[in-house]
Design a protein around this motif. Structure first.
Motif, PDB file in Angstrom:
ATOM      1  N   ILE A 239     -17.981 -12.009 -22.800  1.00  0.00           N
ATOM      2  CA  ILE A 239     -17.928 -10.858 -21.461  1.00  0.00           C
ATOM      3  C   ILE A 239     -19.907 -10.871 -20.816  1.00  0.00           C
ATOM      4  CG2 ILE A 239     -18.395  -8.516 -21.909  1.00  0.00           C
ATOM      5  CD1 ILE A 239     -16.987  -8.909 -24.798  1.00  0.00           C
ATOM      6  N   ASN A 240     -20.781 -11.437 -21.505  1.00  0.00           N
ATOM      7  CA  ASN A 240     -21.689 -11.641 -20.071  1.00  0.00           C
ATOM      8  C   ASN A 240     -22.477 -12.929 -21.220  1.00  0.00           C
ATOM      9  OD1 ASN A 240     -24.617 -11.556 -19.715  1.00  0.00           O
ATOM     10  ND2 ASN A 240     -25.773 -10.004 -21.039  1.00  0.00           N
TER      11      ASN A 240
ATOM     12  N   TYR B 167     -15.330   0.326 -26.649  1.00  0.00           N
ATOM     13  CA  TYR B 167     -15.620  -0.054 -25.251  1.00  0.00           C
ATOM     14  C   TYR B 167     -15.382  -1.656 -25.686  1.00  0.00           C
ATOM     15  CZ  TYR B 167     -19.079  -1.353 -21.393  1.00  0.00           C
ATOM     16  OH  TYR B 167     -19.322  -1.957 -20.679  1.00  0.00           O
ATOM     17  N   SER B 168     -14.387  -2.591 -25.675  1.00  0.00           N
ATOM     18  CA  SER B 168     -14.181  -3.544 -25.258  1.00  0.00           C
ATOM     19  C   SER B 168     -15.273  -4.551 -24.794  1.00  0.00           C
ATOM     20  CB  SER B 168     -12.790  -4.132 -24.974  1.00  0.00           C
ATOM     21  OG  SER B 168     -12.944  -3.921 -23.800  1.00  0.00           O
ATOM     22  N   ASN B 169     -15.981  -4.282 -23.817  1.00  0.00           N
ATOM     23  CA  ASN B 169     -17.567  -4.713 -23.572  1.00  0.00           C
ATOM     24  C   ASN B 169     -18.510  -4.850 -24.306  1.00  0.00           C
ATOM     25  OD1 ASN B 169     -15.620  -6.587 -21.213  1.00  0.00           O
ATOM     26  ND2 ASN B 169     -15.783  -4.861 -20.105  1.00  0.00           N
TER      27      ASN B 169
ATOM     28  N   GLU C  79     -19.117   3.465 -23.443  1.00  0.00           N
ATOM     29  CA  GLU C  79     -19.860   2.811 -23.011  1.00  0.00           C
ATOM     30  C   GLU C  79     -20.978   3.594 -23.729  1.00  0.00           C
ATOM     31  OE1 GLU C  79     -22.768  -0.397 -21.068  1.00  0.00           O
ATOM     32  OE2 GLU C  79     -20.764   0.834 -20.171  1.00  0.00           O
TER      33      GLU C  79
ATOM     34  N   TYR D 295     -20.622  -6.458 -25.651  1.00  0.00           N
ATOM     35  CA  TYR D 295     -20.550  -7.497 -26.458  1.00  0.00           C
ATOM     36  C   TYR D 295     -21.811  -7.939 -26.958  1.00  0.00           C
ATOM     37  CZ  TYR D 295     -25.068  -6.944 -22.702  1.00  0.00           C
ATOM     38  OH  TYR D 295     -25.628  -7.099 -22.561  1.00  0.00           O
TER      39      TYR D 295
END
Length: 673
Positions: free
Chosen positions: A588-589, A552-554, A519, A556
Motif C-alpha cells: 500500500i505504501n 478502509y483497505s489502504n 479513512e 497500511y
C-alpha cells in the motif's frame, strides 16, 4: 522620450529595493506547521526526488504539480532549511514585479499608471501571505506563468510567430499545474484581446477554449492519446472547413459573458464529479448559502484592496446557515448590483481601461467566490488576490491618473509616499509569519473563537512533545467546536503520550462517533486497537485492526500493527504471518520506512541476515531521517563483525534521535566489542 524611459526604470529599481527591504527578513523565518510540513519535509513524494515520485505528483497532485516538483528539487540541494525556500519566494515575487512592469509597458500606459500600478503590485499588504508563506509558492508560480503567458500573447499578436503561440499554450499548462486559478488565464487573455482589438475575435476565443479542454483532458488521458485526439480533430476540422465556418460567426459581448458563465459552470461540474478540488466540509453549505458567501467575499476583497485593516491568516466559515446566514450576510449581495451599475457607467463614459481592470479582477477572483465549493477551511483568504488584484490595481491607478495627469510633482510625492508607507507596513506585518506560534497567536489575538487555530497550535506542540500544553489547546478547540473528530483524535494522542490510555479511549470513541470520513474512522479504529494491544487484550486489538482494514483497505498502519502482534505476542507468534502483513503494508505504501525496518528485524529472527540487511537499507532509502533504521543496520553489521560500520550507523541514529535508549545500548556494546 528617453527621459520618460529612464524614469520608468528608475522607479522600477526603487520599487525593487523597497520590496527587498519589506521582505528580506523572511529568509530568517521558520517553516509554518500549516501545510509546510505536509507539503515539504514530511512529504515523502517531495523529500525524495525520483521519477516515480514525480509521476505520482503529476497524477494525484496535478493542480500543484509544479510547486511540489520545485520543492523536491530544492530539498535535494538544501534539505529542510527554510532559508532557501523563503529566498526563492522573494526572488519569484521580484520576477513577477518585473514581468508586471514590462506587460504594462507593452500597453503603452502613461508613466504614472505603469509605476504606480507596479508599486501596488509589489507592496500591497495583501501580498504578504503569498510571499511569506512557503506553501504559497503556488500563488507566486501561477502568477509567474500567467504573466509570461500574457507577455507571449502580446508578442504573438505583434508578429504571429509559431514559437509564441506554443509558448503561450505551455504557459497555460504550467499556470494550471501550479494552482487551480491558473485555469482562468485563457479567460484573462481573451479579455485582454478584446480590450486591444475593441471586439470579440471568435476564432481566438475558440482557440483558448480548445487549450482549456486540452488541459482538462490531461486529467483523463495519457499525453500520447491527447496528441492523437488533437490530430484527429484538426484533420476533421480542416477537411470540412469547420474553422473557416466558425470564423464567420459573429459574437456579441453579452454572448461571451453568457458563454463564460456556462463554461465556468462546466468546469465546476467537472471538478465536483471528479472530486479534484473540494474539501468535504464545504459540502455542508448549499448553493443558496454559497450565493450569500459570494457577496461577502467580493465585498471583503474590494474593501481589503482599498483599506487592508482586517488581515488575518484564518477567516473561518460562519457556524450558522439558512435564514440566519441570509439575515446577517444577505445585504452583502448588493455588491453585485453596485458593480453592474459601475460597469455600465464606465462603459458609457468610455473609461475602458477602468472597466477592463474590474473585469480582469472579477474573472480571476471568480473561482474563489463560492459558486463552486472552495477547498480548505477558509471563507476568504489574502492569498487568493495575488494575481486578481492586478485588475483593481490597474483600474484605480488609471482612474487616479485622470485627476492628476500632468501634475508631475504631485505624482512623484504620491508615489514616494505610497512606497514608504506600504514598505513599512509590510515590513512590520511579515513578522506574523515568523513561525507557527507567532502566526496562530496573531489569529487568536484577533479572533479567539477560531477553533482551527487552537487545533493547529496544539498540533505544533504535540509534534514538539510538549503534551501538557498541546492538551490544553485541544481542550479550548473542543469547547469551540465540540464535534470535531480531528481534535478528539489529536487529544487522544496527547493522553496516549502521557500514558493515560483510559482517557484516550474515551476521546477515540467520541471521535469515532462524530467522524464522517472512512479513512479517519479507520485511523481511529487502528489507534484503539493499538491501545488494547498495549493492555494485552490481543483479541480485541485484532478485532479493531480488522475493522479498520475493512472500512478502509489502504490503512497500511493497521497491517503493520497486526504484524507486530503476530511477531511479539507469545500465544499468536507466527513470523511468517507477521512478514505477510508487513509486506501488505508496503504494498500500500512502498515508502513506509517503519515497515521495511520491521521486515528487517523479522528476517533477523529467521536468521536471514542478507535479506534483513536489504530491508534495513530499504528503510533508510525510504526515509533518510529515520533513526531506528540506522540502528537496525548497525545491529546487523555488528552481528557480521563490521564494528566500524556499525558504530557509524549508531552515531547516525543517535544524531537523529538522541532519546532512544536502545540505540545508545547497542552503540555501547559495539564499542565494547
Amino acid at each position: 522620450m528617453k527621459i520618460t524611459e529612464h524614469n520608468k526604470w528608475f522607479w522600477l529599481v526603487l520599487i525593487i529595493f523597497a520590496t527587498v527591504f519589506a521582505y528580506f527578513k523572511i529568509i530568517f523565518f521558520d517553516f509554518v506547521y500549516w501545510d509546510d510540513d505536509k507539503q515539504i519535509f514530511n512529504n515523502i513524494y517531495v523529500s525524495q526526488l525520483t521519477l516515480e515520485h514525480i509521476l505520482h505528483n503529476f497524477k494525484f497532485e496535478r493542480f500543484t504539480f509544479i510547486p511540489l516538483t520545485l520543492y523536491s528539487v530544492l530539498f535535494q540541494i538544501v534539505g529542510n532549511n527554510p532559508f532557501y525556500y523563503h529566498l526563492f519566494s522573494i526572488i519569484i515575487h521580484l520576477i513577477n514585479i518585473i514581468l508586471f512592469f514590462k506587460v504594462l509597458n507593452k500597453f503603452r500606459f502613461p508613466l504614472f499608471v505603469i509605476t504606480f500600478s507596479t508599486i501596488l503590485f509589489a507592496l500591497h499588504p495583501m501580498r504578504i501571505e503569498s510571499v511569506a508563506w512557503i506553501s504559497e509558492w503556488k500563488d507566486l508560480l501561477f502568477t509567474l506563468f500567467s504573466l509570461c503567458g500574457i507577455w507571449f500573447y502580446l508578442k504573438m499578436i505583434e508578429n504571429k510567430k509559431l514559437i509564441y503561440i506554443l509558448l503561450y499554450i505551455i504557459m497555460i499548462v504550467f499556470s494550471s499545474f501550479s494552482k487551480i486559478q491558473g485555469l482562468l488565464l485563457p479567460f484573462s487573455v481573451v479579455l485582454i484581446d478584446t480590450f486591444i482589438h475593441r471586439k470579440f475575435r471568435l476564432q481566438f476565443v475558440l482557440f483558448n477554449i480548445a487549450i482549456l479542454f486540452f488541459v482538462f483532458l490531461i486529467y483523463i488521458f495519457k499525453v500520447r492519446v491527447l496528441m492523437l485526439l488533437s490530430i484527429i480533430i484538426y484533420i476533421i476540422g480542416y477537411k470540412y472547413k469547420l474553422f473557416k465556418l466558425i470564423y464567420t460567426i459573429k459574437i456579441k459581448p453579452l454572448h461571451y459573458v453568457v458563454f463564460s458563465f456556462i463554461f465556468i459552470s462546466i468546469i465546476g461540474w467537472f471538478f465536483y464529479t471528479k472530486q479534484l478540488w473540494f474539501w468535504e466540509g464545504s459540502s455542508k453549505f448549499i448553493l443558496s448559502d454559497r450565493l450569500v458567501f459570494s457577496g461577502y467575499a467580493l465585498v471583503f476583497y474590494i474593501q481589503q484592496f482599498f483599506l487592508p485593516i482586517k488581515q488575518i491568516a484564518v477567516y473561518s466559515y460562519p457556524n450558522f446557515n439558512g435564514v440566519e446566514l441570509w439575515t446577517k450576510y444577505g445585504p452583502y449581495l448588493i455588491i453585485w448590483i453596485f458593480l453592474l451599475i459601475v460597469s455600465i457607467w464606465l462603459y458609457k463614459k468610455k473609461f475602458f481601461v477602468e472597466l477592463f481592470g474590474i473585469l480582469f479582477f472579477f474573472i480571476n477572483i471568480s473561482i474563489v467566490l463560492h459558486f463552486i465549493p472552495i477547498e480548505g477551511r477558509l471563507f476568504v483568504a489574502d492569498r487568493y488576490t495575488y494575481f486578481a488584484y492586478a485588475g483593481l490595481i490597474l483600474s484605480s491607478s488609471y482612474l487616479l491618473n485622470r485627476f492628476i495627469e500632468n501634475r508631475f510633482l504631485i505624482q512623484i510625492i504620491l508615489k514616494i509616499f505610497i512606497i514608504v508607507v506600504l514598505s513599512v507596513v509590510t515590513f512590520i506585518r511579515v513578522d506574523i509569519w515568523k513561525n507557527t506560534v507567532s502566526l496562530f497567536s496573531d489569529v487568536l489575538n484577533k479572533r479567539p473563537n477560531t477553533s482551527f487555530a487552537w487545533l493547529n497550535l496544539g498540533s505544533y506542540y504535540l509534534g514538539k512533545k510538549e503534551y501538557e500544553k498541546a492538551g490544553k489547546l485541544y481542550e479550548i478547540a473542543l469547547k469551540l467546536e465540540p464535534e470535531n473528530s480531528q481534535t478528539m483524535l489529536n487529544k487522544s494522542l496527547v493522553h496516549i503520550a502521557l500514558k493515560q490510555n483510559n482517557i484516550a479511549l474515551i476521546y477515540l470513541n467520541n471521535a469515532l462517533n462524530y467522524s464522517k470520513n472512512n479513512e479517519e474512522k479507520s485511523l481511529i479504529l487502528s489507534t484503539i486497537g493499538q491501545l488494547y494491544a498495549e493492555n494485552g487484550e490481543v483479541d480485541k486489538s485484532l478485532n479493531y485492526y480488522n475493522n479498520a482494514i475493512s472500512i478502509y483497505s489502504n490503512n497500511y498502519k493497521a497491517f503493520l500493527q497486526k504484524a507486530l502482534i503476530y511477531a511479539n505476542v507469545k500465544e499468536l507468534k507466527n513470523i511468517d504471518s507477521a512478514i505477510y502483513h508487513t509486506k501488505k503494508a508496503i504494498e500500500i505504501n512502498q515508502y513506509y520506512a517503519d515497515a521495511y525496518n520491521t521486515l528487517s528485524w523479522l528476517y533477523l529472527v529467521k536468521n536471514d541476515i542478507a535479506i534483513a540487511r536489504k530491508y534495513a537499507f530499504s528503510s533508510i532509502k525510504s526515509n533518510p531521517y529515520y533513526a531506528l533504521a540506522y540502528n537496525t543496520l548497525g545491529y546487523i553489521q555488528q552481528l557480521e563483525g563490521k564494528y566500524d560500520s556499525a558504530l557509524f550507523n549508531y552515531h547516525q541514529a543517535v544524531s537523529l534521535d538522541s532519546t532512544q535508549i536502545e540505540i545508545r545500548k547497542n552503540r555501547a556494546w559495539a564499542f565494547y566489542q
